[in-house]
Design a protein around this motif. Sequence first.
Motif, short mmCIF file in Angstrom:
data_model
loop_
_atom_site.label_atom_id
_atom_site.label_comp_id
_atom_site.label_asym_id
_atom_site.label_seq_id
_atom_site.Cartn_x
_atom_site.Cartn_y
_atom_site.Cartn_z
N GLY A 108 -5.92 -24.81 -20.36
CA GLY A 108 -5.04 -25.70 -19.61
C GLY A 108 -5.70 -25.54 -18.25
N GLN A 109 -5.14 -26.60 -17.44
CA GLN A 109 -5.62 -26.82 -16.18
C GLN A 109 -5.19 -25.70 -15.27
OE1 GLN A 109 -3.53 -30.37 -15.22
NE2 GLN A 109 -2.16 -29.55 -13.79
N GLU B 191 -6.03 -39.69 -17.36
CA GLU B 191 -5.90 -38.69 -18.12
C GLU B 191 -7.13 -38.34 -18.61
OE1 GLU B 191 -3.26 -39.36 -21.44
OE2 GLU B 191 -1.47 -39.83 -20.15
N ARG C 67 -10.04 -31.58 -10.31
CA ARG C 67 -9.33 -30.92 -11.27
C ARG C 67 -10.16 -29.91 -11.98
NH1 ARG C 67 -4.60 -33.09 -13.18
NH2 ARG C 67 -4.61 -33.87 -11.09
N VAL D 35 -10.29 -27.28 -15.67
CA VAL D 35 -9.50 -27.11 -17.06
C VAL D 35 -10.32 -26.14 -17.57
CG1 VAL D 35 -8.74 -28.32 -18.97
CG2 VAL D 35 -9.27 -29.57 -16.70
N THR E 228 -7.47 -29.62 -25.19
CA THR E 228 -6.31 -29.95 -24.06
C THR E 228 -6.40 -31.48 -23.61
OG1 THR E 228 -5.07 -28.83 -22.37
CG2 THR E 228 -7.39 -28.78 -22.12
N VAL F 35 -5.30 -33.12 -19.78
CA VAL F 35 -4.70 -33.11 -18.53
C VAL F 35 -4.61 -34.24 -18.05
CG1 VAL F 35 -5.36 -32.39 -16.15
CG2 VAL F 35 -6.47 -31.38 -18.30
#
Length: 281
Positions: free
Chosen positions: A159-160, A171, A195, A197, A205, A207
């Motif tokens: 996850g982020q 995205e 970001r 991740v 995943t 984001v």
Amino acid sequence: MPSAPPEPTVPPKPAAVSPAEFAQALANVDAAIAPGFTQLKAADTPKELSAALDAAAEGARSAADAFEQVAPPETAISAASSLRNALVELPGDLDGLSTAASKNKVCTAASGVPEASKLGGLSALRDAAAALAAVDPTYKVGTFAPAAQDEPSRQGSTGQLSGGQRGGLGELTVKNESGAEDALVKLTNGDKTVREVYVRGGDETTVKGIPDGTLTAYYATGTDWDGDAKKFTRSCAFQKFDDTLSYETTRTQYTTYSLTLYTIAGGNATISDIPPDQFPS
């Protein structure tokens, strides 16, 4: 009748130093080696780790040479001999660990210190220090040496991560097909992190909320995830995607990308290996 050859001259043994002088000689051992271990405990990259271990090894060589000239008090002869042996062994052990760091097998102090703590030379030095202290509590050496400890083995969750920039509709889907290794993917805009991740090996995943801009994608793989430092501490490798990601939002559409991570260059975009110090902090 020929005369007998002269008897070989045996140099006299140096006189034993006083307990106070011997205690100072032990302090000199620590003074020579401790700076390298101080650097080791603060090392944040494989390069810093290797340099710290090299400094500690050089200090240990210097300490071994100087201590060889010290004649200990009679009560400390056995323990002093053990210390000499440890000081001879320690530099080679530290050199080996430095080589591992230079190959990115050990990457930060979080793994470097536990690895160093289990070296044979350091274990022998701790034992010699205990023996000397048993002879006389003022005989202190090895104060720099970490206690033996296990290597950490930590893993993050897919996850982020916290931080970065928000405010967009873009995205990014990341597929980690790099085998058992986890990965950290980082998007940057210039020198700013947009970001981060974390993706476990075999996971995927997506984001959302990525702002518009031309972004550069990096990723790091490895084992033992230090969540506070946001770094892998062992077997670390660093890559950069050669093509940038252009995010743009209009009234009717927004940008999405998908990146696939492999252990070798490939996937849906070309990548290049980069040295650790080029991976954005």
